[in-house]
Design an enzyme around this catalytic site. Structure first.
Site, PDB file in Angstrom:
ATOM      1  N   LYS A 198       0.839  -1.202   0.000  1.00  0.00           N
ATOM      2  CA  LYS A 198       0.000   0.000   0.000  1.00  0.00           C
ATOM      3  C   LYS A 198       0.873   1.250   0.000  1.00  0.00           C
ATOM      4  CE  LYS A 198      -1.723  -1.657   3.710  1.00  0.00           C
ATOM      5  NZ  LYS A 198      -2.430  -1.924   4.964  1.00  0.00           N
ATOM      6  N   THR A 248      -8.512   9.256   8.958  1.00  0.00           N
ATOM      7  CA  THR A 248      -7.937   8.147   8.189  1.00  0.00           C
ATOM      8  C   THR A 248      -7.557   6.971   9.084  1.00  0.00           C
ATOM      9  OG1 THR A 248      -5.762   9.110   8.451  1.00  0.00           O
ATOM     10  CG2 THR A 248      -6.949   9.681   6.444  1.00  0.00           C
ATOM     11  N   GLY A 296      -7.508   3.677  10.813  1.00  0.00           N
ATOM     12  CA  GLY A 296      -8.181   2.380  10.626  1.00  0.00           C
ATOM     13  C   GLY A 296      -8.259   1.922   9.181  1.00  0.00           C
ATOM     14  N   THR A 297      -7.662   2.681   8.261  1.00  0.00           N
ATOM     15  CA  THR A 297      -7.804   2.290   6.850  1.00  0.00           C
ATOM     16  C   THR A 297      -7.147   0.928   6.558  1.00  0.00           C
ATOM     17  OG1 THR A 297      -5.953   3.758   6.443  1.00  0.00           O
ATOM     18  CG2 THR A 297      -8.093   4.525   5.698  1.00  0.00           C
ATOM     19  N   GLY A 298      -5.967   0.691   7.161  1.00  0.00           N
ATOM     20  CA  GLY A 298      -5.242  -0.559   6.878  1.00  0.00           C
ATOM     21  C   GLY A 298      -6.044  -1.763   7.358  1.00  0.00           C
ATOM     22  N   CYS A 299      -6.522  -1.692   8.615  1.00  0.00           N
ATOM     23  CA  CYS A 299      -7.306  -2.810   9.181  1.00  0.00           C
ATOM     24  C   CYS A 299      -8.553  -3.021   8.337  1.00  0.00           C
ATOM     25  CB  CYS A 299      -7.757  -2.496  10.605  1.00  0.00           C
ATOM     26  SG  CYS A 299      -6.431  -2.002  11.690  1.00  0.00           S
TER      27      CYS A 299
END
Ligand SMILES: Cc1ncc(COP(=O)(O)OP(=O)(O)O)c(N)n1
Ligand SMILES: Cc1nc(C(=O)O)sc1CCOP(=O)(O)O
Ligand SMILES: [Mg+2]
Length: 560
Positions: free
Chosen positions: A243, A276, A278-281
């Site tokens: 990412k 933003t 928490g986007t990865g989880c």
């Protein structure tokens, strides 16, 4: 259970929904003798309710009401007290995508929109106990991992995964929080590389995590991300998504996906929001949710990317907490339309495109035309109403949508994104001179279907980049339905299909006499034909649709 209890002349009814939305009513008098209650039991309301519950369950058994196994993700991650990331993000993302989520908590963190104030690691044996509880009983389809704070916990997890087979394993190698707090130190890297990653179906590192997995190599460009994806793939996971959100802000947000053969770049413009966290989880748990529903990996990643973009975009105006990093909006505004059946390329098999002029000529309403096409076997409908007033178009779209929903047939709107939004249609079909597909995607959100007309490989490539779901390619043959339309022929169609990463539907001059030749091109992503005059410039739409369906079915038999 939805009980409606009513008294009517000393009769007591329970009505309840069973299969196909049918409501079923049971009267006490007609069945009650068979119940195992003592005769002297007074007919109180409690008694009646018990009796009716019994009858309800019995009738469900008799009716053979099928039980539904819901798609299920188990997330193994840390708790975020602020509920933007971690376990809480995973629960919300899965719920938003219509997937059940169970949880194994590896650490409890005290955190908010300012940062992480404390971390308390759950003992290994208790992580093991949670894993046993879930895996031995609830058979999740997919496991998704987030914060794994010690090498011991990684090993415990790998041991459990060997004991209980799964459909897929999604690894988000969480190491540092968005606010910069270390959540899993370098001590876990060896167990990641040696044990967990080789078992993973996909691993989703950000730039820092990818660099850490590769011993600290600097990753600054998209070319670096390609090399990193390949090097991480060599460690053992079947797919890698690196990412690029942390690339310099001057660049587009680019994620690089590598499946061991091909690279795919997912580009999106940066969404300006402080929310933003928490986007990865969320991305990883949405990939897991889509896999649990049965999607292929690439589609799961695409849908997850779109969902996170929409969640970011919807989060722009949310104010939660006083810190600089608030949570994204998993459910708030998105809630309304995520439960619909996902687009299936096979829907393109017999694509009926209406035409206001033809309906007028034959004196039928668009609603009647759509009904007949569906009855004849059309698998998707597009309302191409070029000459009608907006208000009439909207009313027609709403009326057609009711019919399409009953039959499970997707309804798309030609050109008019406003009409699609206002009617809550399933999507749009747009051309090269309409609104760009990526703008349509931003307006329509991640779940609506978007088709784009493409005559060249370049246009097909752009449609894929822009987030379309399929392309319409033609004119395969000359047509009177669309003025000044360039004919690309079967060769042109084949060239577009071969270059397209999206499914294709052929259009232009197609009917009973030539549909077979189109389908026999034999390119796997050519999924069907889109037809206007051969269905709607005819006296009986139903008969013509039926006949064309037979031709198409026959030609796929020949092709196979
Ligand atoms: C399935 C399908 N393919 C192509 C088209 C043509 O769309 P467009 O190029 O926007 O032309 P108009 O239909 O708007 O005249 C289509 N409608 N459907
Ligand atoms: C709406 C449309 N689009 C085309 C394209 O080439 O993109 S050809 C076309 C008209 C299709 O109508 P018929 O089935 O009556 O030929
Ligand atoms: Mg158009």
């Amino acid at each position: 259970m939805n009980y409606l209890l009513a008294k009517e002349k000393r009769k007591c009814y329970a009505t309840y929904p069973v299969k196909n939305h049918k409501r079923y009513a049971v009267s006490r008098e007609s069945h009650v003798d068979s119940l195992p209650f003592p005769k002297q039991f007074p007919p109180s309301l409690t008694w009646r309710i018990s009796a009716l519950r019994f009858l309800h369950l019995k009738a469900m058994q008799d009716d053979n009401v099928s039980k539904v196994r819901v798609p299920h993700v188990l997330t193994v991650a840390g708790s975020d007290s602020g509920a933007g990331a971690g376990i809480q993000a995973d629960l919300k993302a899965c719920a938003a995508r219509g997937v059940y989520c169970s949880t194994v908590i590896t650490a409890v963190t005290a955190q908010n929109t300012v940062g992480v104030q404390g971390v308390n690691i759950v003992p290994e044996d208790f992580v093991a106990e949670q894993l046993r509880s879930i895996l031995s009983d609830m058979s999740p389809n997919v496991v998704k991992t987030g914060m794994l704070p010690s090498a011991g916990i990684v090993k415990t997890l790998c041991q459990s995964l060997k004991e209980f087979p799964l459909q897929a394993l999604v690894v988000d190698p969480v190491m540092v929080s968005t606010s910069g707090h270390t959540l899993a130190g370098p001590s876990i890297l060896d167990s990641f590389r040696e044990e967990l990653l080789p078992m993973a179906d996909i691993v989703t590192p950000n730039l820092k995590e990818a660099s850490a997995l590769l011993g600290g190599v600097p990753l600054e460009t998209i070319a670096d991300m390609h090399s990193a994806a390949k090097a991480i793939h060599d460690i053992g996971p079947r797919n890698v998504l690196v990412k690029g959100g942390d690339l310099p802000a001057s660049l587009d947000a680019v994620d690089v996906f590598y499946d061991g053969n091909d690279f795919y770049e997912f580009r999106s413009s940066r969404i300006m929001t402080p929310n933003t966290h928490g986007t990865g989880c969320t991305l990883a748990s949405t990939v897991a949710a889509e896999l649990a529903k049965g999607s292929q990996m690439l589609s799961a990643v695409k849908v997850a990317k779109r969902y996170v973009e929409a969640a970011l975009s919807y989060s722009k105006n949310i104010v939660i907490g006083g810190g600089c990093q608030g949570p994204i909006d998993h459910l708030l505004k998105l809630k309304s339309n995520v439960q619909r059946r996902p687009f299936d390329p096979c829907d393109l098999f017999l694509y009926a495109v209406t035409d206001s002029r033809m309906n007028k000529k034959w004196g039928r309403s668009v609603v009647d035309a759509v009904k007949a096409a569906i009855e004849g076997g059309a698998s998707i409908i597009q309302l191409r109403e070029k000459e009608v007033e907006t208000s009439d178009f909207l009313e027609a779209a709403k009326a057609c949508l009711k019919i399409c929903r009953v039959h499970g047939i997707p309804l798309l709107i030609n050109d008019r994104i406003d009409v699609a939004l206002a009617s809550d249609a399933d999507g749009v079909h747009i051309g090269q001179s309409d609104m760009p597909a990526h703008v349509a995607r931003a307006l329509l959100g991640p779940d609506k279907i978007i088709g784009v007309s493409c005559k060249t490989p370049e246009q097909a490539q752009q449609a894929w980049i822009d987030g379309a779901d399929y392309i319409g390619s033609g004119g395969v043959y000359p047509t009177n339905t669309k003025e000044n339309n360039k004919t690309i022929g079967l060769d042109g169609l084949k060239t577009v299909c071969l270059s397209s990463k999206l499914p294709v539907v052929a259009i232009g001059g197609i009917g009973m006499s030539n549909a077979q030749a189109v389908m026999e091109l034999g390119v796997p992503n050519l999924k069907g034909v889109a037809v206007v005059s051969a269905l709607f410039d005819r006296e009986c739409v139903l008969t013509e649709t039926r006949k064309l369906l037979e031709v198409l079915k026959e030609s796929t038999k020949v092709a196979n």
